[in-house]
Every structure is written in C-alpha cells, then in structure tokens.
Design an enzyme around this catalytic site. Structure first.
Site, PDB file in Angstrom:
ATOM      1  N   MET A  52       1.002  -1.257   0.315  1.00 45.78           N
ATOM      2  CA  MET A  52       0.537   0.180  -0.389  1.00 45.78           C
ATOM      3  C   MET A  52       0.283   0.768   0.576  1.00 45.78           C
ATOM      4  O   MET A  52       0.731   2.003  -0.888  1.00 45.78           O
ATOM      5  CB  MET A  52      -0.926   0.173   1.212  1.00 45.78           C
ATOM      6  N   SER A 103       3.454 -56.564 -22.653  1.00 44.43           N
ATOM      7  CA  SER A 103       3.231 -56.214 -21.028  1.00 44.43           C
ATOM      8  C   SER A 103       3.886 -54.776 -20.626  1.00 44.43           C
ATOM      9  O   SER A 103       4.850 -54.920 -19.853  1.00 44.43           O
ATOM     10  CB  SER A 103       2.902 -57.215 -20.030  1.00 44.43           C
TER      11      SER A 103
END
EC number: 2.7.7.4
Length: 643
Positions: free
Chosen positions: A180, A556
């Site tokens: 700020m 596989s």
C-alpha cells in the site's frame, strides 16, 4: 539465597526469591504450552511480498536471534537493499536458487509465537509451475493469507491459489492487499481490489473473508498498533486477526468421534491398545465405539498416554485406546462413534490435483494413502478438467502437471472415508507412483458411488485350495514379457506342451489372441495397453482361482502394470518370465513386418520404437534367447516351476 530485581525503578526495587522466580518460570512455560497453534499459509502471485510479510512477522514477534539479524542485515546490503532497510524476505527464502532469482520455489515453514498463540506459517511459491508445492503447504492449514500487490490487483495466480485454498477446505481467508505504500495508501484503490476479489471469491464459494491493507516492507497494519497511514481502515491488524480466529481443532471437537489406528500397541501380553491421532470428536471411557470397516462394536475401556490415563481425549490429541472386548482391529482401521460411523467403499468420485510432470494414465495402478490406510487404486478417465481462471469444465482424457479434474477412483478393497467437506483427515488422500515412490497427486473425496454399495461379493462353497487339490497341482500365473519378436509366444507354447504331457491343467492367454475377443475394443495407446493388461490380469486371476496354471504371453511394457497383476495374486503365484532379447535381434526376426512399419512411421505407439519398454528389474526367471534355443528355454521354465 539469591535476590534479583523483579520490577520497579532502581530507587525502589522489588525483589523476588529463587522460589518465586521458579514459580514464574513454571507459570510462563505452562501458559505457552497451553497456547493454541494456528497453521496458515501465504499465497498469491509472484512478487506479491509473501516472504517479506513472513519475515516481518518473525522480526516483529522477536523470533530472530542476534546472529541471524546480523546475517540478515549483511545479506540485505549484499543483495542491494537501499539504505539501512532490512530485506525481510531473506529470512524465508532459504534456497540458494531463491536468493539468486529473488523468488520462492519450495515451501518454507516457519514458527513464531505471540503472547496469545503459537503459529506455523508456510510460505508457498507464486510461480504457476510450483502450484503443486502450494497444495502441499495448504493441506494442513487453518487459514490462508492471499496477498495482492496493490499496484496490480487480482491476477490469474491469485485466482488459482484462492480456488485451491477453497478446494482444499481452508476455513478462513485473509485478503492482504500489500504494498500500500507504493500507491500512497489510496483507500479507493484498496476498495476497488476488495470488490474485484469479492466478485471472484463468491463465484468459487468463498462467502466470507477478511480484507486488510498492509505494507510488509514498512510494517503497516501487521502488528497490533494501527497504522497512521491508513486512518480510513477500522478493522484489525493482521496479527490481531491471526490471534483471534477460530482454530480448526475447536470445531473438530464438536464432530463425531474418529480415530484412525496408526499401530497396535502390544508391549506385553497383558496390554493391547490402539494408538493414533484423534481426528475429530471426543472420547471417554465407557463410550460405545465401532471399528470400521469390519463393523465390530465395543466400548472404550481406557484412554492411555505417557502421562497416565485420561478421563477425556479430544481432537488433536495422540492417545492409545483400550477396548472392553477382544475385537479385530489393526492399522488402517478407524475407531468411531458407534451411532455415527464413517462410510466404507471401494469406489468413489473425487477431485484430483495432479502434481507430477508425467501425466495421469487412466487405468494405471497407483498406491492410495488416506489417513493410515494404504491401498492399490486406479483412476478412470477424468469426467472433466477445471479451468481455474474461468471455472469452466473442460473435456479431458488425462491430467497434466497442476491440472485439476474430477474422476472416479477404484480401490482394491474398501477403505474408510468421509466426504472431504466433512473431514479433511478422512476425505483427503495422496496417490503414489508404485515404481518411483513419488507422490503424483492429491485428492479430495466427494462421495461413494452407488454401485460400490450395490455390488457385493457372493460367498462360494468351494475354495481355490479345493480347486487346486482336485487338479493335484499348485496354481500359478507364468507371465511372459518381452519385446515384439522376442519369442514369447513360441516359448510359451512349448511350456504348455511340456506341462500338458506332465498331466498339468493349463491355459494359455496369448496377446494377439486376446485382442480378437476380450480386448478387441482396445488400441495401442499407453492407456489402452494398461487396460489390456488389467483385463488379462483379472482373467488370469480367475483361472488361477480355478486351480489352473495360467501362461500369458504379452509385451506388457510397463512395470507398474505387471506389478498390478502380481498384487492380484497370493504371494508366490505370480512368476515373471523375462524373455530378454536385444531389440536388434527381435527386429531381425520381424516376421510380421511390424518394426519396419514402425520405423517408417506407419505404426504408432510401437514398443521399442516410439513407445518405451520397461524391462523387469528382478524377474523370477530370465531367458536370454541369444544363448539358448526355445526348447532349452522351455525346459528351464518348467524345471523352475515344477521343481
């Protein structure tokens, strides 16, 4: 006796004896021991000032030693901080890479305390690529501080982190509009950012949050003193809010009793207790409890700790509970209130946050860890992926790094759980890659699927042992794996012939043959290959249950899927046979012309060319086809199987 000044001026000192000092110390230690603990995270976009804010909190709460402060001042000068100002971010950005780049990469945890409360804060990364780290920090947090740079407003990463904070179930959100001082403490700027964020927050389900204008660098509205630079702000400072917000354990104590069992405490034959962390509710001796998932009922006999027995234990305490009855209870079970037990199911819908560089592969087996339970699990193709910026539901076949989607999860046995919105402990899980042991995803359970409740195992009269005894053999699954052209089918056929001549009951499942029927709907993508093996594994298991010796011949290619099939069978029944043939030898055989097509780009996802083959690391049997004939290989396999 030693006397020292306790308070007052030097002219009129007030003295305390050693005994009184000891009493003060004891009171001080007891006060700090009984203070509540708040876990919170700071998150937001890059360079919003998260690390600076935490550094400021540590500095203002006097949690920095003199040598640390001296090093901090030196580092601040070295990295170019102007004047005598301290760069508080250096207290938190501990990695060398972070200091060099001026960003946060890893999650940094820091502890500090005030007179009212203890805190553990996680500084989470702002970069999108490190969103998975933010999820880690948020998983145990009670509060999230969402930082926004007052100059930039709400950014995409602000929305992403807010969505994740809400998704993970963090109950409290603080919107800290930082820097700020760089916008001259403009009230209208602050209010515009708050309005913008409120609109987004409401759309994702965050109905309430606390907005505070701050400056981590200057210290505005961080400590208890209100900042003179924001006279228009009448709310609490950040530390005031952190000291007074409700802690999760307080709310958890009001829920039904739950304690996941971590281990069975059996120091001797006269004592058998169940140890764990109470995740919710309150327990007292005499309370009726139920063990889930078994459903066995009992009552609490005693609650034991290192300091003796308790008359009451609450959420957040680690205790050992003894029961009045000898019931079957072990690690992974949940001791719960008998009149309000949690669910148990093996299929449920969940939100998945993917945290791995490797994409989710639907159908692949992963380990799922929920509380103290660890099971095997598979994830279906996502129903949709969530765009955290627009909140749209997008079609998806997988999830990549930082992807968030909804999918169905199936486990190999029922697990005890609750919806994540009701219990973060029993509703949140992680997924672990079986090969690398890396955590690849976090998940939040929505609900169990109806079919999980409607489908039950049918008890049968004839056991698998009786099936095997009738055939006078031990069931087994011989799993042949290797490259295309390695000789799997040839050797597998020879093995079956030899076993048949020995009056063994066998069945051969061949990769090509299965794809003509059972798996004719599957292609050769990675996901389809995984589903192909899963189905074959289930069929092989059923045949082994019937007492057969099952022989399979499949490429596989992935270790995880071969391990998935191994996990389906009793120990010792899965025999991995690696037909180890160099790719150049397999390619030279190429009787089907598949390698040639793959090399020409006419055949996609071909193992060994543009799709990987993960060779077994410790197969039960390894066959080097360059050193023996198929006949010799078959003899070796049969000898090792039959003995």
């Amino acid at each position: 006796m030693t006397e020292i000044p306790a308070s007052g001026s030097m002219d009129e000192p007030i003295y305390k004896t050693d005994a009184l000092i000891a009493e003060d110390i004891d009171a001080y230690l007891e006060m700090h021991q009984n203070k509540g603990l708040l876990r919170f995270i700071t998150c937001g976009s890059v360079d919003d000032g998260k690390s600076t804010l935490i550094g400021r909190l540590l500095y203002d709460s006097k949690m920095i030693f003199e040598d640390q402060l001296a090093a901090l001042e030196a580092d601040s000068k070295r990295v170019g901080t102007q004047g005598q100002e301290i760069d508080f971010a250096l207290l938190v950005d501990g990695l060398a890479a972070e200091r060099e780049q001026g960003i946060t990469i890893d999650v940094a945890y820091r502890f500090f305390t005030t007179e009212k409360r203890k805190f553990i804060v996680a500084d989470t990364p702002g970069h999108e690529q490190y969103t998975r780290n933010m999820v880690t920090g948020a998983s145990t947090a009670d509060l999230a501080v969402i930082l926004i740079d007052a100059r930039k407003g709400v950014l995409p990463q602000t929305r992403r982190h807010s969505f994740l904070a809400h998704l993970i179930g963090i109950p409290h959100v603080v919107l800290a509009v930082n820097k700020m001082d760089l916008v001259d403490y403009d009230q209208s700027k602050f209010e515009h950012i708050v309005a913008d964020y409120r609109s987004f927050a409401k759309s994702i389900g965050i109905d309430d949050f606390t907005a505070i204008p701050i400056s981590g660098f200057k210290g505005d509205n961080i400590t208890t003193a209100p900042s003179e630079n924001t006279p228009w702000y009448k709310g609490p400072s950040l530390i005031d809010h952190l000291e007074t917000v409700e802690i999760a354990n307080t709310a958890a104590q009001e829920q039904s009793f739950r304690m996941p069992v971590q281990w069975v405490n059996r120091p001797n034959l006269d004592f058998r207790g169940f140890s764990g962390l109470i995740s919710s509710g309150t327990a007292r001796p005499g309370d009726a409890v139920r063990i889930v998932p078994s459903g066995k009922n009992s009552t609490i006999k005693s609650i034991v700790t290192m300091d003796g027995e308790l008359e009451e234990a609450v959420a957040g305490q680690s205790v050992t509970i003894t029961l009045a009855d000898e019931v079957d209870c072990s690690r992974g079970d949940v001791i719960s209130a008998s009149d309000d037990p949690p669910e148990a199911a093996d299929q449920f819908e969940a939100t998945i946050v993917w945290m791995s560089d490797d994409k989710l592969i639907p159908g692949r087996g992963y380990q799922l860890k929920l509380a103290t339970q660890t099971v095997n699990a598979t994830i279906a193709e996502p129903k949709y992926e969530i765009d955290v910026n627009s909140l749209e539901h997008l079609a998806a076949k997988t999830l990549g790094l930082n992807g968030i989607g909804v999918a169905e999860v199936t486990t190999d046995r029922p697990i005890t759980f609750e919806a994540y919105k009701d219990s973060r402990q029993l509703g949140g899980f992680i997924l672990i890659d079986k090969i690398t042991n890396a955590t690849v995803a976090a998940g939040m359970i929505h609900f169990s699927l109806r079919r999980a409740q409607n489908v039950h195992w049918q008890a049968t009269e004839i056991s698998r042992e009786q099936h095997a005894d009738l055939k006078n053999q031990k069931p087994a699954v011989l799993w042949f794996t290797g490259l295309s052209g390695s000789g799997k089918s040839t050797i597998a056929n020879m093995v079956e012939k030899k076993l048949n001549r020995m009056n063994r009951h066998t069945f051969l499942l061949d990769g090509d043959n299965v794809r003509h029927g059972l798996n004719k709907d599957l292609g050769f993508t990675e996901a389809d290959r995984i589903e192909n093996i899963r189905r074959v594994g289930e069929v092989a298991k059923l045949m082994a249950d019937a007492g057969l010796i099952v022989i399979t011949a499949f490429i596989s290619p992935f270790r995880a899927e071969r391990e998935m099939v191994r996990a389906m069978l009793p120990e010792g029944e899965f025999v991995e046979v690696h037909i180890d043939t160099p790719i150049e030898v397999a390619e030279s055989r190429d009787v089907k012309g598949l390698y040639k097509k793959a090399r020409e780009g006419k055949l996609k996802n071909f193992t060994g060319i543009d799709s990987p083959y993960e060779a077994p690391e410790k197969p039960e049997i390894r066959i080097d086809t360059t050193a023996m004939t198929p006949e010799e290989a078959a003899d070796i396999i049969v000898d090792k199987l039959i003995g």
